[in-house]
Scaffold this active site. Sequence first.
Site, short mmCIF file in Angstrom:
data_model
loop_
_atom_site.label_atom_id
_atom_site.label_comp_id
_atom_site.label_asym_id
_atom_site.label_seq_id
_atom_site.Cartn_x
_atom_site.Cartn_y
_atom_site.Cartn_z
N ASP A 24 -7.97 -5.36 -0.14
CA ASP A 24 -8.43 -6.21 -1.25
C ASP A 24 -8.06 -7.67 -1.10
O ASP A 24 -8.50 -8.50 -1.89
CB ASP A 24 -7.83 -5.67 -2.56
CG ASP A 24 -8.41 -4.31 -2.91
OD1 ASP A 24 -7.64 -3.37 -3.10
OD2 ASP A 24 -9.65 -4.20 -2.94
N HIS A 52 0.87 -1.19 0.00
CA HIS A 52 0.00 0.00 0.00
C HIS A 52 0.90 1.23 0.00
O HIS A 52 1.95 1.25 0.64
CB HIS A 52 -0.89 0.01 1.25
CG HIS A 52 -2.08 0.91 1.12
ND1 HIS A 52 -1.99 2.26 1.32
CD2 HIS A 52 -3.36 0.65 0.78
CE1 HIS A 52 -3.19 2.81 1.13
NE2 HIS A 52 -4.04 1.85 0.80
C1 SDX Z 1 -6.25 0.00 -2.84
O1 SDX Z 1 -4.58 4.53 -1.95
C2 SDX Z 1 -5.47 3.86 -1.36
O2 SDX Z 1 -5.86 4.15 -0.26
C3 SDX Z 1 -6.03 2.69 -2.13
C4 SDX Z 1 -7.02 1.84 -1.35
C5 SDX Z 1 -8.30 2.58 -1.10
O3 SDX Z 1 -9.03 2.20 -0.16
O4 SDX Z 1 -8.63 3.49 -1.88
O5 SDX Z 1 -6.45 1.44 -0.11
C6 SDX Z 1 -7.40 0.60 -2.12
O6 SDX Z 1 -6.04 0.35 -3.97
C7 SDX Z 1 -5.36 -0.98 -2.12
C8 SDX Z 1 -4.15 -1.44 -3.00
C9 SDX Z 1 -4.66 -2.53 -3.94
N1 SDX Z 1 -3.62 -2.88 -4.90
C10 SDX Z 1 -2.97 -4.09 -4.83
O7 SDX Z 1 -3.12 -4.91 -3.93
C11 SDX Z 1 -2.03 -4.34 -6.01
C12 SDX Z 1 -0.72 -4.92 -5.47
N2 SDX Z 1 -0.07 -3.85 -4.72
C13 SDX Z 1 0.91 -3.07 -5.44
O8 SDX Z 1 0.67 -2.86 -6.79
C14 SDX Z 1 1.40 -1.87 -4.65
O9 SDX Z 1 1.63 -2.28 -3.38
C15 SDX Z 1 0.57 -0.61 -4.63
C16 SDX Z 1 0.14 -0.17 -5.99
C17 SDX Z 1 -0.63 -0.80 -3.77
C18 SDX Z 1 1.45 0.46 -4.06
O10 SDX Z 1 2.46 0.64 -5.01
P1 SDX Z 1 3.75 1.40 -4.62
O11 SDX Z 1 3.36 2.73 -4.09
O12 SDX Z 1 4.76 1.35 -5.72
O13 SDX Z 1 4.25 0.55 -3.42
P2 SDX Z 1 5.35 0.94 -2.49
O14 SDX Z 1 5.92 2.30 -2.79
O15 SDX Z 1 4.86 0.69 -1.12
O16 SDX Z 1 6.45 -0.14 -2.92
C19 SDX Z 1 7.52 -0.35 -2.11
C20 SDX Z 1 8.30 -1.47 -2.76
C21 SDX Z 1 8.54 -1.29 -4.26
O17 SDX Z 1 9.78 -1.92 -4.54
P3 SDX Z 1 11.08 -0.97 -4.68
O18 SDX Z 1 10.75 0.01 -5.80
O19 SDX Z 1 11.24 -0.30 -3.34
O20 SDX Z 1 12.19 -1.93 -5.05
O21 SDX Z 1 7.59 -2.71 -2.62
C22 SDX Z 1 7.34 -3.24 -3.91
C23 SDX Z 1 7.46 -2.13 -4.90
O22 SDX Z 1 7.89 -2.64 -6.15
N3 SDX Z 1 5.98 -3.74 -3.88
C24 SDX Z 1 5.62 -4.99 -4.15
C25 SDX Z 1 4.23 -5.02 -3.95
N4 SDX Z 1 3.81 -3.83 -3.58
C26 SDX Z 1 4.88 -3.02 -3.56
N5 SDX Z 1 6.33 -6.08 -4.53
C27 SDX Z 1 5.62 -7.21 -4.71
N6 SDX Z 1 4.29 -7.34 -4.53
C28 SDX Z 1 3.57 -6.26 -4.16
N7 SDX Z 1 2.25 -6.37 -3.98
#
Ligand code: SDX
Length: 394
Positions: A328, A270
């Site tokens: 989710d 997140h």
């Molecule tokens: C919702 O914003 C909100 O509030 C949204 C929401 C709402 O109520 O409106 O909460 C609802 O959208 C929840 C999120 C649902 N999406 C998913 O579950 C999809 C899987 N999650 C990822 O795509 C990701 O975690 C995001 C999109 C949610 C966040 O993306 P970010 O901002 O790029 O994540 P981050 O900055 O926290 O990432 C930190 C690191 C990154 O690696 P580095 O660049 O540091 O090397 O963690 C990695 C990311 O690549 N990472 C993951 C990951 N999520 C982040 N690696 C593997 N699997 C994952 N799920």
Amino acid sequence: ETGHFTYDPGFTSTGSCESKITFIDGDKGVLLYRGYPIEQLAEKSDFMEVCYLLVYGELPDRGELDKFKYRITYHTMIHEQINYFFRGFRRDSHPMAIMCGVVGALSAFYHDSTDISDPVHRFVASTRLIAKMPTIAATAYRYSMGMPFAYPRNDLSFSENFLYMMFSNPCEEYVVNPVLARAMDRILILHADHEQNASTSTVRIAGSSGANPFACIAAGIASLWGPAHGGANEAVLSMLEHIGTKDHIPEYIARAKDKNDPFRLMGFGHRVYKNFDPRARVMRQAAHDVLDELGVRDDPLLDLAMELERIALEDDYFVSKKLYPNVDFYSGIIFKAMGIPTSMFTVLFAVARTVGWVAQWNEMIEDPMQKIGRPRQLFTGSGPRDYVDIAARG
Ligand code: SDX
């Protein structure tokens, strides 16, 4: 020569703004709607009361709540002509595509609620949007199933009515399962608002230009559809079904950690929460409760999800990056147990989040200092240069 960020009172370059509605502490895993913890609201409140709280800022007394419920109930029906819009879609259209189209089409109706400078218009638009979303969502589902459309029933609660409009069969009596209705209500509460997420920011920036409120909500639906946002609940189910059995979990954990692999663990991570998403905890308990109450023992998907969570939360990569289950991760398991098709999962998220979008839109429009949103950029393109005639280009 690069450009620079400048502060814009409407939106800073990071897109932030002031709000009194929802508070999140991502490090502590805290979520408050108007100061009330999400855990308490999910356990003790109902969705209509939470809608009132989000829109008006205070919990209603009995009279206020009854009046609010009455107004919502008596706006659940949609203009009969709107039903023609559904029939223009292919039967196999994704329901979120239909939601974008039909909710956007509302902007061509209800001219008595589109003058956003008029508080009465804003009030009527808000009421209509909250009230009509379940009807439009259920109709999108019934259209995809080739079922006749169902009209709302005024004797049912918001969640009961939604289930009735989704699943009733005109050839026989439909009795709403109270377990499913309560589960639906809790899930709607958990999804109602979440500060300045992508879809809410979309609604705010669209609305900041003074655009038609129904069109602004359609823009929010479009943003929510993405798998990185609300579309993740549908993607989680697909991921669990691809993983199939517990022995395949390590392979997918490895893929999620591989920077060369686009696969991400859906339902994990997140932008704000660097601790457990409090909604995920409530959702996990609700999954157990609903499956127990439905007599579903040992649901393989729930077992798989619990094992996947356990392994991920012990893995250094996920621990170091503070990746925890989000709202989710478990919601799709409940929806599936309730008989809701995967393609409708994000639609349910949109039905719930409409009150958040509406509350945040009203808060913005009512702010006398509100200006049009205009995020800036960090320019990294070419500096000034002179035109070269095509004959002289290499
Ligand atoms: C919702 O914003 C909100 O509030 C949204 C929401 C709402 O109520 O409106 O909460 C609802 O959208 C929840 C999120 C649902 N999406 C998913 O579950 C999809 C899987 N999650 C990822 O795509 C990701 O975690 C995001 C999109 C949610 C966040 O993306 P970010 O901002 O790029 O994540 P981050 O900055 O926290 O990432 C930190 C690191 C990154 O690696 P580095 O660049 O540091 O090397 O963690 C990695 C990311 O690549 N990472 C993951 C990951 N999520 C982040 N690696 C593997 N699997 C994952 N799920």
